[in-house]
Design an enzyme around this catalytic site. Structure first.
Site, PDB file in Angstrom:
ATOM      1  CD  GLU A   1      -1.806  -2.435   1.505  1.00  0.00           C
ATOM      2  OE1 GLU A   1      -0.684  -2.625   2.105  1.00  0.00           O
ATOM      3  OE2 GLU A   1      -2.381  -3.316   1.361  1.00  0.00           O
TER       4      GLU A   1
ATOM      5  CG  HIS B   1     -10.457  -6.734   7.768  1.00  0.00           C
ATOM      6  ND1 HIS B   1      -9.241  -7.157   8.229  1.00  0.00           N
ATOM      7  CD2 HIS B   1     -10.355  -6.811   6.404  1.00  0.00           C
ATOM      8  CE1 HIS B   1      -8.406  -7.479   7.228  1.00  0.00           C
ATOM      9  NE2 HIS B   1      -8.841  -7.385   6.152  1.00  0.00           N
TER      10      HIS B   1
END
Lengths: 323, 349
Positions: A60, A129
């Site tokens: 990322e 998450h």
């Protein structure tokens, strides 16, 4: 008007832009062959090829920074970070580079970049998450933060994002991708900094964005049965924030509740509440209420997760306490 | 003849290599190195006099690396740098005035006074800035290279960083991306042996940094970074390969900074004798010797030195006399203009 799911509205906006602007590329994890973790980019690889639809490594920091450099170098990248949880790995690039390059170099170059990511809880995805940290990004000058709640806004706001010259943090809601709604035909845009009155009312203003708009609407139905007419405001963008729309509504209703899925302490709702009291202090008949997430990492077990998230009954209680 | 114990290369600049470089270019290389040396002396002086604040990282000792690499870049190539970037900016052709004024925080500075010593930028020279988060500019360089590739140009993006950068995730992520996408990036690691005050071999598995690029399949080599001719030649070689579309290349230069990490550094971590050893390999002295052997006269060298003196005096005077940015400009260019915006960002009313 056409009815479509949010994911399809987003894809439409990306696709139509790619057709007219060669500089638009899409980068992210599993956006090509896999079709996107939430299906937003499905079919784009077949249509535009691997040079413009770029599957990235799980990296990322690397690919977000690459998107920033590509924007500076003349492309118009759309970078998809699979979920907001993984954006933490790219925070250095977003905060230290994307938001500052225009300013710290004296305005010589800009960063026309869209960073899309999926946010939110409620799908039993556990502690790592389930974040709703839109407010972190909204804290940063130099970024614009967009949080659509429906298909029409998703498309209209994404079109606006493509025409902006700045880094846009475009935050979608994992639980809403399949939500269908009417999307206007033609070349319509939803400007940044213009909130939407999702329901008109006279007695209390319920303020939300993204998923919390639907809780506000649900509460408004319940409150109507008690003869309390709630006005619901969908902020649409957190930065710029449409303070005028919020103030106008609260001056009318004299009551305000801010609803967000994020943690309450130091959250974006606190900013909205502060703006309300700064601008409408004399009009308020009760302190501004906040309904937000409980201060815990998100638990997995279903009833616990539900308890950690703001509920409609909490909002209704907060409103009742004002009258 | 001196042998560098780190590179084990011949430490006298080869006369044959010098002969292969056109004379005006030799003068230009010497001029840039002397300019940087003198600029940094002046900057240190101005820091002591309170004209420059914050962090100041001097490039003194490393001139041959920056000048050698950057001399081989084309005008349409891009260059990214780290926070020790005054030398790179000057080598890239930024005016000493603009760089010094930026250090003074003046509106005539390269970044209009908004950046400072660590954030010098010049769009017109494709000098894409100094970045103060170690290694964070490497992904940016990959992105600009991707843009060049995608837009069909043969521009190369060079990224210069230090040995301290090579243990950051962004270093590895960038090398990987550049390799898998065959990006036209020249990675240049200036190995000056210290990340701040920590010696590279104490904190770096495989301290032969160029080997790290090899495992990504990137052509990579180590060069004597105190020899401007050697650096220039290897840069040329690498840039040609990158420009031919062979993917990224990597150069590790062995070099040394004479001054501390920043002006605040008491230098407890190294012996004075070590600094003296490296001063004995001074890139400007060595190059000057080579030029004299190549029949460049002492008079010509003195002339360059005199020119540098007046350029730096002029830069300092210009910086001193320039205005500070007006306070009213504080919130200028937080955002680039956007026609569709209906209100100022940030919730202002």
């Amino acid at each position: 008007m056409a009815e479509m799911a949010i994911r399809d509205a987003l894809r439409d906006a990306i696709r139509e832009r790619m057709l007219v602007d060669e500089r638009v590329i899409v980068m992210g994890e599993d956006i090509g062959a896999y079709g996107g973790s939430y299906g937003v980019t499905r079919g784009l690889l077949e249509e535009f090829g691997p040079e413009r639809i770029r599957d990235t490594p799980i990296s990322e920091l690397g690919f977000v920074g690459t998107g920033i450099g590509a924007a500076v170098g003349g492309l118009r990248p759309v970078v998809e970070i699979m979920t907001i949880n993984f954006s933490f790995l790219a925070m250095d690039q977003i905060v230290n580079n994307a938001s500052k390059i225009h300013y710290m170099f004296g305005g010589q170059v800009s960063v026309p970049l869209i960073i899309r990511m999926a946010s939110g809880a409620g799908l039993s995805t556990g502690a790592q998450h389930s974040h709703s940290v839109e407010g972190w990004f909204a804290h940063i000058p130099g970024l614009k933060v967009v949080c659509p709640s429906n298909a029409a806004d998703a498309k209209g706001l994404l079109r606006t994002a493509f025409e902006d010259g700045n880094p846009i943090i475009f935050i979608e809601n994992t639980a809403l991708y399949s939500l269908r709604g009417e999307v206007p035909d033609g070349d319509y845009h939803v400007p940044f900094g213009q909130a939407r009155v999702a329901r008109e009312g006279t007695d209390v203003t319920l303020i939300g964005y993204s998923g919390s708009v639907y809780q506000a609407l649900g509460c408004a139905d319940q409150l109507a049965e008690e003869d309390i007419q709630a006005e619901v405001i969908d902020l649409r963008t957190l930065r710029p924030l449409d303070t005028d729309a919020v103030v106008k509504s609260v001056k009318k209703t004299n009551h305000a509740v801010v609803i967000e899925h994020a943690w309450r302490f130091g959250g974006f709702g606190a900013e909205v509440a502060a703006q309300i009291q700064e601008h409408t202090f004399d009009d308020l008949d009760a302190p501004v209420a906040r309904v937000a997430g409980v201060e815990v990492p998100m638990p997995y077990s279903f009833e616990l997760e539900k308890a950690a998230l703001p509920s409609e009954s909490q909002v209704v209680e907060a409103v009742r306490a004002m009258f | 003849m001196t042998t560098n114990r780190h590179t084990e290369v011949d430490m006298a600049i080869s006369d044959r290599s010098v002969a292969a470089v056109p004379k005006e270019e030799l003068s230009a290389l010497l001029h840039k190195m002397m300019l940087i040396r003198r600029f940094e002396q002046k900057a240190a002086e101005m820091y002591a006099r309170g004209r420059i604040k914050g962090f100041l990282h001097l490039y003194t000792g490393q001139e041959a690396t920056g000048v050698g690499i950057i001399s081989r870049l084309r005008d349409d190539d891009y260059l990214y740098s780290h926070y020790r970037e005054h030398g790179h900016a000057l080598a890239r052709g930024l005016e000493p005035r603009a760089v010094m004024a930026e250090l003074f925080g003046k509106s005539t500075g390269a970044s209009r006074g908004f950046g400072g010593s660590m954030h010098i930028f010049d769009k017109s020279r494709r000098f894409m800035g100094g970045y103060a988060i170690v290694s964070s500019h490497l992904p940016l360089a990959c992105g600009t290279a991707l843009a060049c590739k995608q837009l069909g140009t043969d521009s190369v993006t060079a990224a210069i960083f230090g040995d301290g950068a090579v243990n950051e995730g962004s270093f590895h992520e960038s090398l990987n991306l550049a390799a898998i996408w065959h990006l036209p990036v020249l990675f240049v690691c200036e190995n000056n042996f210290y990340g701040m005050g920590t010696r590279v071999n104490r904190v770096t598995a495989t301290p032969e940094i160029y080997k790290r690029a090899e495992v990504y399949g990137i052509r990579s080599e180590r060069v004597d970074g105190m020899d401007v001719i050697a650096v220039r030649e290897r840069a040329d070689h690498a840039l040609q390969a990158v420009r031919r579309g062979e993917g990224p290349a990597f150069i590790e230069t062995i070099t040394y900074r004479y001054r501390g990490h920043s002006m605040a550094d008491p230098e407890f971590y190294r012996e004075k004798s070590e600094v003296e050893h490296w001063r004995g390999l001074d890139p400007i002295d060595r190059f000057t010797d080579a030029l004299l052997r190549a029949n460049v006269s002492q008079g010509e060298i003195d002339e360059i030195q005199n020119r540098v003196e007046s350029e730096i005096d002029d830069a300092a005077r210009f910086a001193e006399e320039s205005p500070f940015p007006p306070v009213e400009s504080l919130t200028d260019h937080v955002y680039a203009p956007s026609p569709l915006d209906v209100r100022p960002p940030g919730g202002g009313r």
